[in-house]
Design an enzyme around this catalytic site. Structure first.
Site: not given
Ligand code: PGA
Length: 257
Positions: A8-10, A94, A96, A166, A172, A211, A232-233
Site C-alpha cells: 500500500n503505497w498511500k 483503511h 486513514e 490493521e 506507521g 508496521s 505501507g512504509g
Molecule cells: P505501515 O502501514 O506498514 O506503514 O504501518 C500499513 C497500512 O497502513 O496499510
C-alpha cells in the site's frame, strides 16, 4: 491458498517512480513463487503500473473507490474505472480513510458491494484504536466493523474477498502487534466470517497490517492464522518489499504440520 502480500503505497510516487518500481519488482517476483503479490499505487499511476506488470503475475489494487457507478461526485473514482485501469483488487475502509476522511462502516459496506458487483476483490480493513484496545473493546470494535459489511452479504462462487486486520495504533508507528495479539484478533475475524458467510469464509484470506517489516514478518506469517500482510512504509522500495515477501514465505508453516 498462497499467502498474499499487498504493497500500500498511500500518497507516494509519481508515474515515473511507480513504473520504475513496477519493472524492478516484476523481475524480483519471478523468484518469489508461492506468494500472491499486489501493488496498490495512487490513482494516477494505476494504469502505468498495471501495464509494467503485465505477464509477471503481480496484480494491481486501487486504494479506495466510490460506490456509485458514475455521476456528479467530484474527485471520486468508481469500481468500473479501477477495473478499466487494470486493477483486480481494491483496498476498502483503511483506517486513514476512516480517521482523516470521515468514512463510516456503512460507507465500507456500500464500497465492498460495489467492488464485488464490478468483479473486483475488496480488501476490507478493520482494526481498533489504542484507546479502544486499552479499554478492552478490540473484539467489539472489529466485530462491529465486520458485521456492518458482512450482514446480508452473499458471496457468489466467483466472488473473492480479503480482510486485513490493521490495529490503528500499529500503522506507521514502528510498533507492530505481537503475533499473539494479531492471532487473537484474526481468530475473531475468522469466526465472524464463518458466522455471516458460511462456507464462503474458506476462500477469504486474513492479512495483518501495521508496521510490518522484513525484520518482523517471519514471526507473523509463522502463524497459520496470518495469511499475508498489508504493508505501507516497508513496501516503498522494491528490493525491501521483495525481501519482506521472501522472509514471510520462508516462515510459513509447512502443510500438514
Ligand atoms: P505501515 O502501514 O506498514 O506503514 O504501518 C500499513 C497500512 O497502513 O496499510
Amino acid at each position: 491458498m498462497n499467502p498474499l502480500f499487498v504493497a500500500n503505497w498511500k500518497m507516494h510516487k509519481t508515474i515515473g517512480e511507480a513504473t520504475a518500481y513496477a519493472h524492478r519488482f516484476g523481475a524480483l517476483a519471478a523468484d518469489l513463487p508461492g506468494a500472491d503479490l499486489v501493488l496498490a499505487p495512487p490513482f494516477t499511476a494505476l494504469e502505468a503500473v498495471a501495464r509494467a506488470l503485465r505477464g509477471t503475475g503481480v496484480e494491481v489494487a486501487g486504494q479506495d473507490l466510490y460506490f456509485e457507478p458514475q455521476g456528479a461526485y467530484t474527485g471520486e473514482v468508481s469500481a468500473a474505472m479501477l477495473l478499466d485501469a487494470g486493477c483486480r483488487l481494491v483496498i476498502i475502509g483503511h483506517s486513514e480513510r476512516r480517521r482523516l476522511f470521515g468514512e463510516t462502516d456503512q460507507d465500507s459496506a456500500r464500497k465492498v458491494r460495489s467492488a464485488l458487483a464490478a468483479g473486483l476483490t475488496p480488501i476490507l480493513c478493520v482494526g481498533e484504536t489504542l484507546e479502544e484496545r486499552e479499554g478492552g473493546r478490540t473484539r467489539a470494535v472489529v466485530e462491529r466493523q465486520l458485521a456492518a459489511v458482512l450482514s446480508g452479504l452473499r458471496l457468489g462462487a466467483s466472488d473473492r474477498m480479503v480482510v486485513a486486520y490493521e490495529p490503528v495504533w500499529a500503522i506507521g508507528t514502528g510498533r507492530h502487534a505481537t503475533p499473539e495479539q494479531a492471532v487473537e484478533v484474526h481468530r475473531t475475524v475468522r469466526r465472524a466470517l464463518s458466522r455471516e458467510l458460511g462456507a464462503a469464509e474458506q476462500s477469504i484470506r486474513i492479512l495483518y497490517g501495521g508496521s510490518v517489516s522484513p525484520e518482523n514478518i517471519g514471526d507473523l506469517t509463522a502463524a497459520p492464522e496470518i495469511q499475508g500482510a498489508l504493508v505501507g512504509g516497508a513496501s516503498l522500495e522494491a528490493e525491501k518489499f521483495a525481501e519482506l515477501v521472501r522472509r514471510g514465505l520462508a516462515a510459513r508453516p509447512r502443510k500438514g504440520r
